[in-house]
Design an enzyme around this catalytic site. Sequence first.
Site, short mmCIF file in Angstrom:
data_model
loop_
_atom_site.label_atom_id
_atom_site.label_comp_id
_atom_site.label_asym_id
_atom_site.label_seq_id
_atom_site.Cartn_x
_atom_site.Cartn_y
_atom_site.Cartn_z
N GLY A 45 -67.79 22.59 63.81
CA GLY A 45 -68.16 23.67 62.89
C GLY A 45 -67.63 23.45 61.49
O GLY A 45 -68.32 23.71 60.50
N CYS A 46 -66.40 22.98 61.39
CA CYS A 46 -65.78 22.76 60.08
C CYS A 46 -66.44 21.59 59.34
O CYS A 46 -66.59 21.63 58.12
CB CYS A 46 -64.28 22.53 60.23
SG CYS A 46 -63.44 23.99 60.90
N THR A 47 -66.85 20.58 60.08
CA THR A 47 -67.55 19.45 59.46
C THR A 47 -68.91 19.92 58.95
O THR A 47 -69.30 19.59 57.82
CB THR A 47 -67.71 18.30 60.47
OG1 THR A 47 -66.39 17.86 60.85
CG2 THR A 47 -68.49 17.14 59.86
#
Length: 156
Positions: A45-47
């Site tokens: 998700g952060c990527t």
Amino acid sequence: MSIKVGDKAPDFTLPKQDGTPANLKELLQKSAVVLYFYPKDDTPGCTKEACSFRDSYEAFKDAGAEVVGISSQSAASHEAFAAKYRLPFTLVSDEGGKVRSQYGVPSTLGLLPGRVTYVIDRDGTVRHVFNSQLNATRHVTEALNIVKQLTGKTAN
């Protein structure tokens, strides 16, 4: 206590991915700031969120805002993450989560650090807050729309 729209954004000085200090007050002298808190470098998700900010970075710059990502990983972790995905914006290291606490960014299920984006105008006032752990790329759309409204500039 969470920072809300209309509040003054707490100032901070934290190390950037290259180890040099980033200071919110100094950043605001140049442009509005989109400050996004994210859970962890190099996770799915952060990527996706970081790459979405990367892909819209020029639009943010054209609209008069700087993007700053913030999480608790080390500057070295941020440096590797930024290099791997060619992130053109600053990532700052909030080891220990002091700034996350100052902003009142909630945890998800009491375990995962939250994902919250703040749009801060040049006077240091929070103009928009978007909190969604699961809808990572919507942070970019929400922030860009608000920046365009604030600055009266349209991005290409």
